[in-house]
Design a protein around this motif. Structure first.
Motif, PDB file in Angstrom:
ATOM      1  N   SER A   1      -7.360 -13.711   9.935  1.00 18.93           N
ATOM      2  CA  SER A   1      -7.377 -13.693   8.364  1.00 18.93           C
ATOM      3  C   SER A   1      -8.056 -12.277   8.156  1.00 18.93           C
ATOM      4  N   ILE A   2      -7.715 -11.969   6.645  1.00 26.23           N
ATOM      5  CA  ILE A   2      -7.912 -10.410   6.473  1.00 26.23           C
ATOM      6  C   ILE A   2      -9.295 -10.657   5.590  1.00 26.23           C
ATOM      7  N   TRP A   3     -10.275  -9.775   6.056  1.00 22.90           N
ATOM      8  CA  TRP A   3     -11.470  -9.492   5.302  1.00 22.90           C
ATOM      9  C   TRP A   3     -11.750  -8.214   4.970  1.00 22.90           C
ATOM     10  N   LEU A   4     -12.268  -7.921   3.969  1.00 24.57           N
ATOM     11  CA  LEU A   4     -12.437  -6.524   3.298  1.00 24.57           C
ATOM     12  C   LEU A   4     -11.160  -5.522   3.705  1.00 24.57           C
ATOM     13  N   GLY A   5      -9.955  -5.996   3.684  1.00 23.15           N
ATOM     14  CA  GLY A   5      -8.887  -5.359   3.894  1.00 23.15           C
ATOM     15  C   GLY A   5      -8.499  -5.019   5.307  1.00 23.15           C
ATOM     16  N   ASP A   6      -9.276  -5.774   6.308  1.00 25.73           N
ATOM     17  CA  ASP A   6      -9.149  -5.431   7.654  1.00 25.73           C
ATOM     18  C   ASP A   6      -9.129  -6.692   8.646  1.00 25.73           C
ATOM     19  N   ASN A   7      -8.745  -6.600   9.849  1.00 27.61           N
ATOM     20  CA  ASN A   7      -8.952  -7.588  10.840  1.00 27.61           C
ATOM     21  C   ASN A   7     -10.195  -8.400  10.807  1.00 27.61           C
TER      22      ASN A   7
ATOM     23  N   ASN B   1      -6.433 -13.270   1.037  1.00 26.17           N
ATOM     24  CA  ASN B   1      -6.373 -13.173  -0.572  1.00 26.17           C
ATOM     25  C   ASN B   1      -6.695 -11.535  -1.065  1.00 26.17           C
ATOM     26  N   GLU B   2      -6.321 -10.884  -0.328  1.00 27.80           N
ATOM     27  CA  GLU B   2      -6.521  -9.505  -0.587  1.00 27.80           C
ATOM     28  C   GLU B   2      -5.573  -8.530   0.324  1.00 27.80           C
ATOM     29  N   ASP B   3      -5.522  -7.367  -0.391  1.00 26.60           N
ATOM     30  CA  ASP B   3      -4.544  -6.546   0.503  1.00 26.60           C
ATOM     31  C   ASP B   3      -4.845  -5.941   1.780  1.00 26.60           C
ATOM     32  N   GLY B   4      -4.031  -5.788   2.670  1.00 29.02           N
ATOM     33  CA  GLY B   4      -4.436  -5.114   3.926  1.00 29.02           C
ATOM     34  C   GLY B   4      -3.611  -5.801   5.153  1.00 29.02           C
ATOM     35  N   LEU B   5      -2.562  -6.565   4.623  1.00 28.17           N
ATOM     36  CA  LEU B   5      -1.756  -7.243   5.688  1.00 28.17           C
ATOM     37  C   LEU B   5      -0.986  -6.343   6.459  1.00 28.17           C
ATOM     38  N   LYS B   6      -0.175  -5.178   5.974  1.00 25.37           N
ATOM     39  CA  LYS B   6       0.350  -4.270   6.902  1.00 25.37           C
ATOM     40  C   LYS B   6      -0.649  -3.331   7.587  1.00 25.37           C
ATOM     41  N   HIS B   7      -1.576  -3.152   7.135  1.00 23.45           N
ATOM     42  CA  HIS B   7      -2.847  -2.250   7.839  1.00 23.45           C
ATOM     43  C   HIS B   7      -3.040  -3.176   9.085  1.00 23.45           C
ATOM     44  N   CYS B   8      -3.428  -4.353   9.012  1.00 20.72           N
ATOM     45  CA  CYS B   8      -4.048  -5.451   9.947  1.00 20.72           C
ATOM     46  C   CYS B   8      -2.866  -5.429  11.132  1.00 20.72           C
ATOM     47  N   ALA B   9      -1.703  -5.681  10.708  1.00 17.81           N
ATOM     48  CA  ALA B   9      -0.524  -5.807  11.662  1.00 17.81           C
ATOM     49  C   ALA B   9      -0.677  -4.610  12.513  1.00 17.81           C
TER      50      ALA B   9
ATOM     51  N   TYR C   1       1.998  -4.688  26.184  1.00 22.21           N
ATOM     52  CA  TYR C   1       2.842  -5.834  25.662  1.00 22.21           C
ATOM     53  C   TYR C   1       4.014  -5.027  25.279  1.00 22.21           C
ATOM     54  N   SER C   2       5.082  -5.603  25.177  1.00 21.52           N
ATOM     55  CA  SER C   2       6.378  -5.211  24.452  1.00 21.52           C
ATOM     56  C   SER C   2       6.389  -5.851  23.087  1.00 21.52           C
ATOM     57  N   ILE C   3       6.797  -4.932  21.961  1.00 20.57           N
ATOM     58  CA  ILE C   3       6.850  -5.382  20.567  1.00 20.57           C
ATOM     59  C   ILE C   3       8.374  -5.313  19.943  1.00 20.57           C
ATOM     60  N   PRO C   4       8.900  -6.582  19.404  1.00 18.03           N
ATOM     61  CA  PRO C   4      10.266  -6.492  19.059  1.00 18.03           C
ATOM     62  C   PRO C   4      10.183  -6.015  17.637  1.00 18.03           C
ATOM     63  N   PRO C   5      11.484  -5.913  17.101  1.00 12.04           N
ATOM     64  CA  PRO C   5      11.273  -5.676  15.616  1.00 12.04           C
ATOM     65  C   PRO C   5      10.924  -6.659  14.739  1.00 12.04           C
ATOM     66  N   GLN C   6      10.166  -6.259  13.754  1.00 12.90           N
ATOM     67  CA  GLN C   6       9.682  -7.147  12.821  1.00 12.90           C
ATOM     68  C   GLN C   6       8.816  -8.322  13.469  1.00 12.90           C
ATOM     69  N   ALA C   7       7.872  -7.932  14.074  1.00 12.15           N
ATOM     70  CA  ALA C   7       7.093  -8.835  15.019  1.00 12.15           C
ATOM     71  C   ALA C   7       5.645  -9.244  14.208  1.00 12.15           C
ATOM     72  N   ASP C   8       5.736  -9.183  12.898  1.00  9.38           N
ATOM     73  CA  ASP C   8       4.631  -9.574  12.208  1.00  9.38           C
ATOM     74  C   ASP C   8       4.993 -10.341  11.142  1.00  9.38           C
ATOM     75  N   ALA C   9       3.953 -11.286  10.607  1.00  8.21           N
ATOM     76  CA  ALA C   9       4.451 -11.948   9.096  1.00  8.21           C
ATOM     77  C   ALA C   9       3.097 -12.393   8.797  1.00  8.21           C
ATOM     78  N   GLY C  10       2.990 -12.837   7.421  1.00  8.10           N
ATOM     79  CA  GLY C  10       1.820 -13.200   6.939  1.00  8.10           C
ATOM     80  C   GLY C  10       2.222 -13.590   5.520  1.00  8.10           C
ATOM     81  N   TRP C  11       1.044 -14.215   4.703  1.00 12.33           N
ATOM     82  CA  TRP C  11       1.057 -14.488   3.276  1.00 12.33           C
ATOM     83  C   TRP C  11      -0.271 -14.101   2.851  1.00 12.33           C
TER      84      TRP C  11
END
Length: 242
Positions: free
Chosen positions: A97-103, A141-149, A161-171
């Motif tokens: 979850s995202i809190w105060l715009g961070d992980n 319920n606040e901005d920060g999804l891309k920052h956290c990812a 770890y190896s990271i594939p394309p588009q390895a994050d998602a959220g709401w």
């Protein structure tokens, strides 16, 4: 659509995945992050993948960056009993979850504990997490999804770890105290953008994990700590190292 070798359904059977839910809520309290995780898990299981998962907050995990913090002043530490589940998985997905715009603090703690094992070497002399694939899922319920990812995915690739394309998602719901993902009327479970990204992320994790498995692991040439310590450098092949 005509099935070509590039679009034909691959065989993902035999792969395994671990989801660590870094929600702040203990079980059995409803976790909106779990709601997003469940969508990805459903895709994995439909493709024959063995799935394991746990909520980090349900366990007594000590703070620190060592494999076993009971050796460093802590009375209890459940992380050493959880680590084998991490090492058994071809794919690791960190949900949070995202809190105060961070992980969340729990997400950071899990990453720190993963980091604590990253110096250990595998059978090929590489760092321990080589050959595994990572991704992340986030809610808030606040901005920060891309920052956290970015933070999670950078951390995972840094430790091996190896990271594939588009390895994050959220709401992200309405900014502020609006409805969360699983709340009635939130629109979260029906959100096409989120559902598409969760699906793409899940399949990209599967594709890369299958590619690495099909290659017999991540290639060991040029990235073995044991070889480097033995003197193998770009300007010194060190033929004595085997």
């Amino acid at each position: 659509m005509t099935q070509t070798p590039a679009t034909a359904k691959p065989d993902f059977s035999g792969l395994s995945a671990l989801y660590i839910n870094c929600t702040l809520k203990k079980s059995p309290e409803e976790s909106h992050t779990q709601g997003v995780i469940d969508r990805s898990v459903a895709i994995m299981e439909a493709n024959g993948v063995s799935v394991d998962q746990f909520r980090a907050v349900d366990h007594d995990i000590a703070t620190g960056v060592r494999p076993d913090m009971t050796e460093h002043g802590w009375a209890t530490d459940e992380w050493p009993s959880l680590l084998p589940r991490v090492l058994a998985a071809d794919i690791l997905v960190i949900g949070g979850s995202i809190w105060l715009g961070d992980n969340s603090s729990v997400t950071r703690q899990v990453i720190e504990r993963l980091y604590g094992y990253s110096g250990v070497l595998n059978e090929q002399g590489q760092y321990a997490y080589y050959g595994r694939v990572g991704g992340c899922l986030l809610t808030g319920n606040e901005d920060g999804l891309k920052h956290c990812a970015m933070n999670i995915l950078y951390s995972l690739q840094h430790i091996g770890y190896s990271i594939p394309p588009q390895a994050d998602a959220g709401w992200l719901g309405e900014v502020g105290p609006g409805p969360s993902y699983l709340d009635e009327g939130s629109g979260g479970p029906e959100n096409d953008f989120t559902n598409r990204n969760v699906s793409f992320m899940t399949y990209n994790l599967l594709h890369l994990a299958a590619m690495i498995r099909g290659s017999g692991g991540f290639p060991a040439y040029g990235n073995q700590r044991a070889a480097w310590d033995a003197g193998c450098r770009p300007d010194n092949a060190n033929p004595e190292y085997r």
